[in-house]
Design a protein around this motif. Structure first.
Motif, mmCIF file in Angstrom:
data_model
loop_
_atom_site.group_PDB
_atom_site.id
_atom_site.type_symbol
_atom_site.label_atom_id
_atom_site.label_comp_id
_atom_site.label_asym_id
_atom_site.label_seq_id
_atom_site.Cartn_x
_atom_site.Cartn_y
_atom_site.Cartn_z
ATOM 1 N N THR A 323 -26.303 -59.505 8.988
ATOM 2 C CA THR A 323 -27.227 -59.665 7.864
ATOM 3 C C THR A 323 -27.218 -58.402 7.007
ATOM 4 O OG1 THR A 323 -29.094 -58.802 9.172
ATOM 5 C CG2 THR A 323 -28.735 -61.193 9.200
ATOM 6 N N PHE A 325 -25.579 -57.697 4.242
ATOM 7 C CA PHE A 325 -24.297 -57.228 3.716
ATOM 8 C C PHE A 325 -24.386 -56.831 2.242
ATOM 9 C CE2 PHE A 325 -20.295 -58.291 1.505
ATOM 10 C CZ PHE A 325 -19.435 -57.405 2.138
ATOM 11 N N LEU A 326 -24.954 -57.684 1.403
ATOM 12 C CA LEU A 326 -24.992 -57.392 -0.033
ATOM 13 C C LEU A 326 -25.843 -56.164 -0.324
ATOM 14 C CD1 LEU A 326 -25.218 -60.942 -1.661
ATOM 15 C CD2 LEU A 326 -23.237 -59.417 -1.548
ATOM 16 N N THR A 546 -16.119 -62.870 5.695
ATOM 17 C CA THR A 546 -16.928 -64.043 6.025
ATOM 18 C C THR A 546 -17.652 -63.900 7.360
ATOM 19 O OG1 THR A 546 -14.872 -65.048 6.804
ATOM 20 C CG2 THR A 546 -15.662 -65.698 4.624
ATOM 21 N N ILE A 549 -20.998 -62.328 5.754
ATOM 22 C CA ILE A 549 -21.724 -62.977 4.674
ATOM 23 C C ILE A 549 -21.357 -64.459 4.632
ATOM 24 C CG2 ILE A 549 -19.930 -62.394 2.981
ATOM 25 C CD1 ILE A 549 -22.139 -62.100 0.898
ATOM 26 N N ASP A 550 -22.353 -65.295 4.446
ATOM 27 C CA ASP A 550 -22.145 -66.738 4.379
ATOM 28 C C ASP A 550 -22.169 -67.163 2.919
ATOM 29 O OD1 ASP A 550 -22.101 -69.464 4.597
ATOM 30 O OD2 ASP A 550 -24.035 -69.657 5.627
ATOM 31 N N VAL A 556 -26.947 -66.363 -1.387
ATOM 32 C CA VAL A 556 -25.754 -65.519 -1.496
ATOM 33 C C VAL A 556 -24.904 -65.946 -2.686
ATOM 34 C CG1 VAL A 556 -23.585 -64.881 -0.370
ATOM 35 C CG2 VAL A 556 -25.713 -64.927 0.951
#
Length: 610
Positions: A323, A325-326, A546, A549-550, A556
């Motif tokens: 979780t 990531f961004l 991947t 991040i989904d 997202v």
């Protein structure tokens, strides 16, 4: 490791701006800071420095460092400073500190600009000599330490980071969208060949160079070092023995510090040899840090556990978070002043954060080993091409099929005679470029080009990578991923003496018994786990984006597809379609990461805040 910045302007930078620059470089040097304003001809020279204390922790080595009327700001480490200090003492120099900063200044006083030829290490420094009324800029041979320059009508500016340039000038440089396109289509290997950065007008001071600057601000860097392939006849046994000696010496130099040193440990041979030399040859206690991923294509857990058991060392395992990531990417890109080149540096930053939290200021890694010892999948095929006239050539091909050839996924590299049949072919380097160019709103096509470093096909590739395609990019990212968390990154194998020796080793010795990087593997015999030294599969820190991040998550997708200057150059509809298709190929996963990284960079660059 530190941060440096300077400006040559008609009027000196005001006090408030000097302090803002120092604040922006705080993570590069949280242990101290200082500034000086000096005359340079008819102009003012403003110098700024933030310090990460590694050698001689006393405040007497704080910078700007002044002696004999000269002033020095310096980022990096000159590892052979004890030997140089002894030599300088024999010539009459008197020292007030025990670190390397004063050695640089005294070496310049003794040998002038030729002093840099005597340094073994990594550095970017600015030295003001009032007697000659000059400023001397220099950068280390491989470019481990960053130095950006920005020449403008109102002055000449230089700094360790672009953000410091922006604060000195009072405005951000414009984004170089041509470099963004190049990055998206051709990938990071294309960036340094273009001689540009992600910012208009900002360039890097060249590695291995020195420049004498006067008050007119004119900068003409001169190279003080180069290396090329100049083979000397020697046996394989002699090559291996001398390689081991040079590797041990290089690592011993890079363990010099007055603070503890950590090792970034993967399942590959490079980092295992670093740990093995440190612990089993030099008797240094090793603390290792590793990032682990569950994806079977990249999971190195078994190899890392094997290494830790072999060394019996302290070990910190970092699991890749699933979780955030961004958010992490936004923070890193803000610090990097550009897109992260590959996901490896997202992972490197995770490791650096853990190293910092554990109380370490220095870490060792294996950057440059593949380029010095021949470690990439295409290297083996270039080596085969160089050995095509040997009577046992068919046996060499079969060795490749049974070892490295089993793991090749790039379709252009699955033919062992690829570079015999097409010596100039470089299709494998910009893999997928034509497809990725289709995401741009305007056409972009830039064929691969390379400098001519050697008639030997393998050595030519290795030298291109060492000086242009891979090592400069990796060093840039290594530095930032570490300094974001106030950690000094040291490249254990980027030693000039090691590089010079390897340039004399006949190419035929680089691969042996179906194993590339043979000389480095031999250097690890008896000091690292044998099964790791003999593993033909290339190992390294990597993971598919991947896993973090989904892209099917609506939140997202909305973040990736929201309004942005990025979509002035990239077709948003094609990105949306791409997100819905999934990424099955490694090249697609890398491209997805590049899209996200470039988009977040352009979002941040559009913000007004300096």
């Amino acid at each position: 490791m530190c941060g440096i910045a300077g400006a040559i302007t008609t009027k000196p930078l005001d006090g408030a701006r000097l302090l803002r620059v120092l604040d922006r470089m705080r993570s590069r040097g949280p242990d101290g800071c200082g500034h000086a304003v000096l005359p340079l001809g008819q102009r003012a020279l403003s110098l700024m420095h933030t310090r990460l204390s590694i050698v001689d922790l006393d405040a007497r080595s704080d910078q700007p460092f002044r002696k004999h009327g000269m002033t020095l700001i310096y980022n990096g480490e000159v590892y052979n400073y004890p030997e140089l200090r002894d030599e300088l003492k024999s010539l009459g120099a008197v020292f007030e500190t025990t670190g390397d900063t004063e050695v640089i200044l005294e070496a310049y006083r003794q040998w002038g600009t030729d002093a840099v030829k005597r340094f073994e290490g990594m550095w970017a420094f600015a030295l003001h000599d009032p007697a000659r009324d000059i400023l001397l800029l220099s950068r280390d041979r491989f470019g481990e330490k960053p130095l950006y320059v920005w020449s403008r009508p109102d002055g000449f500016y230089f700094a360790s980071e672009v953000k410091a340039l922006a604060v000195m000038v009072g405005e951000k440089p414009g984004v170089n969208t041509g470099q963004i396109r190049r990055y998206l289509v051709n990938g990071y290997k294309s960036l340094y060949a273009a001689g540009e950065t992600f910012y208009q007008g900002v360039v890097e001071f060249p590695a291995g160079s020195v420049a004498v600057i006067r008050d007119d601000g004119g900068v003409v860097p001169h190279s003080y070092w180069s290396v090329g392939y100049a083979p000397v006849e020697m046996t394989l046994e002699d090559a291996a023995a001398q390689t081991r000696d040079h590797v041990v010496n290089a690592i011993e130099y890079r363990l010099r510090a007055d603070v503890p040193v950590a090792v970034r440990l993967s399942g590959g041979i490079d980092s295992n040899i670093i740990a093995g030399v440190a612990q089993n040859v030099l008797g240094r206690k090793v603390t290792a840090f590793s990032v682990l991923d569950d994806d079977p294509r990249y999971d190195e857990t078994a190899s890392i556990v094997r290494a830790v058991d072999y060394f019996g060392c302290d070990h910190h395992a970092i699991r890749i978070p699933k979780t955030g990531f961004l958010d992490r990417m936004e923070r890193l890109i803000d610090y990097f002043d550009g897109p992260l080149m590959t996901i490896s540096y997202y992972l490197h930053a995770l490791v650096s954060e853990a190293i910092h939290e554990a109380g370490f200021k220095v870490s060792l890694g294996g950057t440059g080993a593949d380029e010095l010892f021949s470690g990439y999948y295409d290297h083996y095929l270039f080596w085969l091409a160089s050995q095509k006239d040997r009577p046992d050539f068919e046996n060499l091909v079969e060795e490749w099929r049974g070892t490295y050839g089993r793991f090749v996924r790039n379709p252009f590299l699955q033919n062992p005679r690829a570079f015999i049949e097409r010596p100039a072919a470089r299709d494998h380097i910009f893999l997928g470029a034509e497809r990725f160019a289709g995401f741009l709103k305007e056409p972009f096509a830039e064929p691969h080009s390379e400098g001519h470093y050697s008639e030997d096909p393998l050595r030519g590739r290795m030298l291109n990578e060492l000086f242009v395609e891979t090592v400069p990019v990796m060093l840039h990212e290594d530095d930032l991923a570490a300094m974001a968390f106030s950690v000094e990154n040291r490249a254990a194998f980027l030693d000039s003496r090691l590089a010079e020796f390897l340039s004399t080793v006949p190419t035929r010795h680089l691969v042996h018994g179906g194993l590339p990087k043979y000389l480095l593997r031999q250097a690890g015999q008896g000091i690292a786990a044998p099964d790791i030294m003999e593993n033909p599969r290339k190992q390294g820190i990597n993971a598919p984006v991947t896993n973090m991040i989904d892209v099917t998550d609506p939140t997202v997708r909305a973040a990736i597809l929201d309004n942005s200057p990025f979509y002035d150059i990239v077709d948003r509809a094609k990105v949306e379609t791409f997100l819905g298709q999934g990424t099955t190929l490694n090249s697609e996963s890398k491209f997805l990461f590049s899209l996200i990284s470039a988009k977040l960079f352009m979002d941040g660059a559009a913000a007004a805040d300096l």
